[in-house]
Design a protein around this motif. Structure first.
Motif, PDB file in Angstrom:
ATOM      1  N   ALA A   1      -2.569   5.531  -4.611  1.00 51.59           N
ATOM      2  CA  ALA A   1      -2.072   5.956  -3.298  1.00 51.59           C
ATOM      3  C   ALA A   1      -3.138   6.771  -2.577  1.00 51.59           C
ATOM      4  CB  ALA A   1      -0.799   6.780  -3.437  1.00 51.59           C
ATOM      5  N   ASP A   2      -3.257   6.551  -1.278  1.00 54.21           N
ATOM      6  CA  ASP A   2      -4.061   7.431  -0.431  1.00 54.21           C
ATOM      7  C   ASP A   2      -3.189   8.612  -0.016  1.00 54.21           C
ATOM      8  OD1 ASP A   2      -6.812   6.172   0.379  1.00 54.21           O
ATOM      9  OD2 ASP A   2      -5.392   4.508   0.360  1.00 54.21           O
ATOM     10  N   VAL A   3      -3.804   9.752   0.222  1.00 54.74           N
ATOM     11  CA  VAL A   3      -3.063  10.940   0.641  1.00 54.74           C
ATOM     12  C   VAL A   3      -3.247  11.154   2.144  1.00 54.74           C
ATOM     13  CG1 VAL A   3      -2.836  13.451   0.433  1.00 54.74           C
ATOM     14  CG2 VAL A   3      -3.253  12.060  -1.607  1.00 54.74           C
ATOM     15  N   ILE A   4      -2.126  11.189   2.850  1.00 53.28           N
ATOM     16  CA  ILE A   4      -2.113  11.608   4.257  1.00 53.28           C
ATOM     17  C   ILE A   4      -1.056  12.698   4.369  1.00 53.28           C
ATOM     18  CG2 ILE A   4      -1.698  10.965   6.656  1.00 53.28           C
ATOM     19  CD1 ILE A   4      -2.570   8.143   6.015  1.00 53.28           C
ATOM     20  N   TYR A   5      -1.504  13.911   4.581  1.00 54.47           N
ATOM     21  CA  TYR A   5      -0.552  15.019   4.648  1.00 54.47           C
ATOM     22  C   TYR A   5       0.389  14.841   5.842  1.00 54.47           C
ATOM     23  CZ  TYR A   5      -3.208  17.568   1.097  1.00 54.47           C
ATOM     24  OH  TYR A   5      -3.806  17.949  -0.079  1.00 54.47           O
ATOM     25  N   PRO A   6       1.648  15.191   5.681  1.00 56.77           N
ATOM     26  CA  PRO A   6       2.613  15.014   6.773  1.00 56.77           C
ATOM     27  C   PRO A   6       2.325  15.952   7.941  1.00 56.77           C
ATOM     28  CG  PRO A   6       3.616  16.230   4.965  1.00 56.77           C
ATOM     29  CD  PRO A   6       2.276  15.767   4.485  1.00 56.77           C
ATOM     30  N   PRO A   7       2.810  15.585   9.120  1.00 60.21           N
ATOM     31  CA  PRO A   7       2.585  16.439  10.292  1.00 60.21           C
ATOM     32  C   PRO A   7       3.509  17.644  10.275  1.00 60.21           C
ATOM     33  CG  PRO A   7       3.961  14.587  10.891  1.00 60.21           C
ATOM     34  CD  PRO A   7       3.588  14.386   9.457  1.00 60.21           C
TER      35      PRO A   7
ATOM     36  N   TYR B   1       0.840  -1.199   0.000  1.00 61.80           N
ATOM     37  CA  TYR B   1       0.000   0.000   0.000  1.00 61.80           C
ATOM     38  C   TYR B   1       0.877   1.252   0.000  1.00 61.80           C
ATOM     39  CZ  TYR B   1      -3.308  -3.518   1.647  1.00 61.80           C
ATOM     40  OH  TYR B   1      -4.061  -4.651   1.774  1.00 61.80           O
ATOM     41  N   PHE B   2       0.487   2.212  -0.827  1.00 65.49           N
ATOM     42  CA  PHE B   2       1.183   3.491  -0.883  1.00 65.49           C
ATOM     43  C   PHE B   2       0.389   4.567  -0.153  1.00 65.49           C
ATOM     44  CE2 PHE B   2       3.710   1.902  -4.507  1.00 65.49           C
ATOM     45  CZ  PHE B   2       4.940   2.479  -4.226  1.00 65.49           C
ATOM     46  N   ILE B   3       1.116   5.412   0.567  1.00 65.62           N
ATOM     47  CA  ILE B   3       0.567   6.650   1.112  1.00 65.62           C
ATOM     48  C   ILE B   3       1.379   7.790   0.505  1.00 65.62           C
ATOM     49  CG2 ILE B   3       0.115   8.037   3.163  1.00 65.62           C
ATOM     50  CD1 ILE B   3       0.153   5.455   4.804  1.00 65.62           C
ATOM     51  N   ALA B   4       0.710   8.768  -0.076  1.00 70.60           N
ATOM     52  CA  ALA B   4       1.389   9.933  -0.644  1.00 70.60           C
ATOM     53  C   ALA B   4       1.274  11.111   0.311  1.00 70.60           C
ATOM     54  CB  ALA B   4       0.770  10.292  -1.993  1.00 70.60           C
ATOM     55  N   ASN B   5       2.283  11.972   0.304  1.00 72.26           N
ATOM     56  CA  ASN B   5       2.262  13.117   1.211  1.00 72.26           C
ATOM     57  C   ASN B   5       1.500  14.317   0.649  1.00 72.26           C
ATOM     58  OD1 ASN B   5       4.060  13.947  -0.759  1.00 72.26           O
ATOM     59  ND2 ASN B   5       5.639  14.633   0.666  1.00 72.26           N
ATOM     60  N   SER B   6       0.997  14.180  -0.578  1.00 78.30           N
ATOM     61  CA  SER B   6       0.216  15.260  -1.196  1.00 78.30           C
ATOM     62  C   SER B   6      -0.472  14.725  -2.446  1.00 78.30           C
ATOM     63  CB  SER B   6       1.125  16.439  -1.575  1.00 78.30           C
ATOM     64  OG  SER B   6       2.024  16.036  -2.610  1.00 78.30           O
ATOM     65  N   ILE B   7      -1.379  15.504  -2.980  1.00 80.02           N
ATOM     66  CA  ILE B   7      -2.033  15.134  -4.241  1.00 80.02           C
ATOM     67  C   ILE B   7      -1.001  15.133  -5.360  1.00 80.02           C
ATOM     68  CG2 ILE B   7      -3.783  15.824  -5.920  1.00 80.02           C
ATOM     69  CD1 ILE B   7      -5.369  17.032  -3.586  1.00 80.02           C
ATOM     70  N   GLU B   8      -0.052  16.069  -5.287  1.00 73.12           N
ATOM     71  CA  GLU B   8       1.026  16.133  -6.278  1.00 73.12           C
ATOM     72  C   GLU B   8       1.794  14.816  -6.318  1.00 73.12           C
ATOM     73  OE1 GLU B   8       3.831  17.558  -9.089  1.00 73.12           O
ATOM     74  OE2 GLU B   8       1.919  18.439  -8.484  1.00 73.12           O
ATOM     75  N   THR B   9       2.162  14.297  -5.153  1.00 77.24           N
ATOM     76  CA  THR B   9       2.909  13.035  -5.094  1.00 77.24           C
ATOM     77  C   THR B   9       2.035  11.865  -5.527  1.00 77.24           C
ATOM     78  OG1 THR B   9       4.318  13.884  -3.323  1.00 77.24           O
ATOM     79  CG2 THR B   9       4.235  11.496  -3.587  1.00 77.24           C
ATOM     80  N   LYS B  10       0.772  11.888  -5.158  1.00 75.82           N
ATOM     81  CA  LYS B  10      -0.168  10.846  -5.594  1.00 75.82           C
ATOM     82  C   LYS B  10      -0.204  10.764  -7.120  1.00 75.82           C
ATOM     83  CE  LYS B  10      -5.044   9.513  -5.418  1.00 75.82           C
ATOM     84  NZ  LYS B  10      -6.319   9.646  -4.699  1.00 75.82           N
ATOM     85  N   THR B  11      -0.209  11.922  -7.764  1.00 70.88           N
ATOM     86  CA  THR B  11      -0.215  11.978  -9.227  1.00 70.88           C
ATOM     87  C   THR B  11       1.046  11.351  -9.803  1.00 70.88           C
ATOM     88  OG1 THR B  11      -1.536  14.009  -9.168  1.00 70.88           O
ATOM     89  CG2 THR B  11      -0.382  13.518 -11.223  1.00 70.88           C
ATOM     90  N   ARG B  12       2.188  11.623  -9.164  1.00 68.25           N
ATOM     91  CA  ARG B  12       3.446  11.063  -9.648  1.00 68.25           C
ATOM     92  C   ARG B  12       3.507   9.549  -9.441  1.00 68.25           C
ATOM     93  NH1 ARG B  12       7.960  15.592  -7.706  1.00 68.25           N
ATOM     94  NH2 ARG B  12       6.664  17.409  -8.206  1.00 68.25           N
ATOM     95  N   ILE B  13       2.954   9.063  -8.339  1.00 69.02           N
ATOM     96  CA  ILE B  13       2.913   7.613  -8.082  1.00 69.02           C
ATOM     97  C   ILE B  13       2.102   6.917  -9.175  1.00 69.02           C
ATOM     98  CG2 ILE B  13       2.000   5.841  -6.519  1.00 69.02           C
ATOM     99  CD1 ILE B  13       2.700   7.741  -4.191  1.00 69.02           C
ATOM    100  N   LYS B  14       0.998   7.524  -9.537  1.00 68.03           N
ATOM    101  CA  LYS B  14       0.172   6.977 -10.616  1.00 68.03           C
ATOM    102  C   LYS B  14       0.921   7.022 -11.947  1.00 68.03           C
ATOM    103  CE  LYS B  14      -3.674   5.573 -12.587  1.00 68.03           C
ATOM    104  NZ  LYS B  14      -4.189   4.196 -12.397  1.00 68.03           N
ATOM    105  N   LYS B  15       1.608   8.112 -12.209  1.00 71.35           N
ATOM    106  CA  LYS B  15       2.300   8.312 -13.485  1.00 71.35           C
ATOM    107  C   LYS B  15       3.487   7.374 -13.649  1.00 71.35           C
ATOM    108  CE  LYS B  15       4.691  11.883 -16.189  1.00 71.35           C
ATOM    109  NZ  LYS B  15       5.091  13.314 -16.233  1.00 71.35           N
TER     110      LYS B  15
END
Length: 371
Positions: A183-189, A163-177
């Motif tokens: 990837a689910d998005v969970i913003y970092p603390p 399972y992938f977790i991305a730190n932003s929508i931007e990173t989620k897009t790159r994981i897909k690309k």
């Protein structure tokens, strides 16, 4: 949580956004050992205290003389480093992965493999990097050969992550690309202060925090500050430091790494936060500034387009040029006291969604659902 958990991180040689996430993971899973390529407490400076209670297990690369200084050209060793660890005794492995691709760890069939991805390696996919290696012919040839095989391995290893977790929508897009994975998005603390003690003094300086590398474009901030005669305090260190000091006027101050108390004071009393990084996947430093009620003036790129709302909690500028940044700063300067106060309040409210509490709740919920 009764399950046996291991954390994996690229390297503990410098302290940035990825390492801040690792600190949060150690607080959520305090008994989990940290596996990493190598560990250099001296280079972490004041931040080494965050890992004093952790069981850090470096790879065999730690024994190679001067490896922290040459790990970039030796990046072809990364697959061998991550395959050398044995995670068969763990129920869950969470990798905090980015530049050095620690998501490529080898896990058993019964081990859940979750990757919190900060970004796919920039040097493999055409994004700006800290060093302009492309301008050296022999280095470029060597890097292109190495990177060709690493791209293949990077893709193959990404398919082994459960399972992938991305730190932003931007990173989620790159994981897909690049990986063809969801990837689910969970913003970092982000370190958000509970209370802000603001002084009555007029705020007349700007601040930025970054590694002083080419990709952060600190030179653009400096040139803009020079032209406008703005006080700019730069927190951070890096290979570009001497050059940046050489082009700085009398209103620019370099502070290297600062203690927590000084950091809080600097941010609390800053007028604005300047940022010029390109394709930043999330950008913890600008959110940290907003947590102190400091509006952000940032280049409209990457994850900053998710977090900075133009004219509400800061300003975005569209061109990576000194004149474009100056135009955004002038808009900010022209705000009335009431408008500036409203923007500070909006910045603070925007940052609150990125709290450690939210990160912990979202991460534990994710682990529970996928375990």
């Amino acid at each position: 949580m009764d399950k046996k958990i291991a954390l994996v991180h690229d390297q503990l040689h410098e302290f940035g956004g990825a390492e801040r996430v690792l600190v949060a993971l150690t607080e959520i899973f305090p008994n989990a050992p940290i596996y990493t390529a190598f560990h250099n407490p001296k280079n972490l400076g004041v931040h080494s205290k965050h890992f004093e209670k952790s069981n850090i297990i470096p790879s065999w690369a730690q024994k190679i003389p001067f490896f922290p200084s040459i790990y970039s050209p030796l990046r072809f060793l990364a697959p061998f480093i991550w395959k050398s660890f044995d995670f068969s005794k763990f129920d869950l492995v969470i990798s905090s992965s980015g530049w050095y691709m620690c998501k490529g760890v080898k896990t058993g069939l019964k081990t859940i493999n979750i990757c919190y991805l900060h970004h796919p390696p920039r040097y493999l996919y055409g994004y700006e990097t800290a060093v302009e290696w492309q301008k050296y012919a022999l280095v470029k040839i060597y890097a292109n050969i190495v990177n060709y095989f690493l791209r293949i391995w990077d893709y193959e290893s990404s398919q082994k992550v459960d399972y992938f977790i991305a730190n932003s929508i931007e990173t989620k897009t790159r994981i897909k690309k690049f990986y063809r994975r969801y990837a689910d998005v969970i913003y970092p603390p982000v370190n958000i202060p509970i209370n802000i003690k603001r002084s009555n003094k007029k705020r007349n300086y700007y601040v930025t925090t970054a590694r002083l590398t080419k990709a952060k474009h600190i030179d653009i901030l400096i040139h803009a500050a020079n032209k406008l005669h703005l006080q700019l305090k730069i927190i951070g260190s890096g290979r570009e430091e001497e050059y940046l000091k050489s082009i700085s006027g009398p209103t620019i101050e370099f502070l290297d790494h600062v203690e927590d108390s000084e950091f809080r004071n600097l941010y609390t009393n800053a007028k604005g936060f300047l940022f010029a990084s390109v394709d930043e996947e999330f950008g913890i430093a600008p959110i940290e500034a907003m947590g102190y009620g400091v509006p952000v003036i940032a280049y409209s790129s990457g994850g900053l387009k998710e977090t900075v709302q133009n004219g509400k909690n800061g300003f975005l500028y569209d061109k990576l040029e000194i004149s474009s940044l100056i135009s955004a700063i002038n808009k900010f300067i022209k705000l009335s006291d009431q408008e500036h106060s409203l923007m500070r309040n909006n910045a603070r409210k925007s940052a609150e969604k990125y709290s450690f509490k939210n990160f912990k709740e979202n991460l534990l919920k994710f682990v529970k659902v996928h375990n």
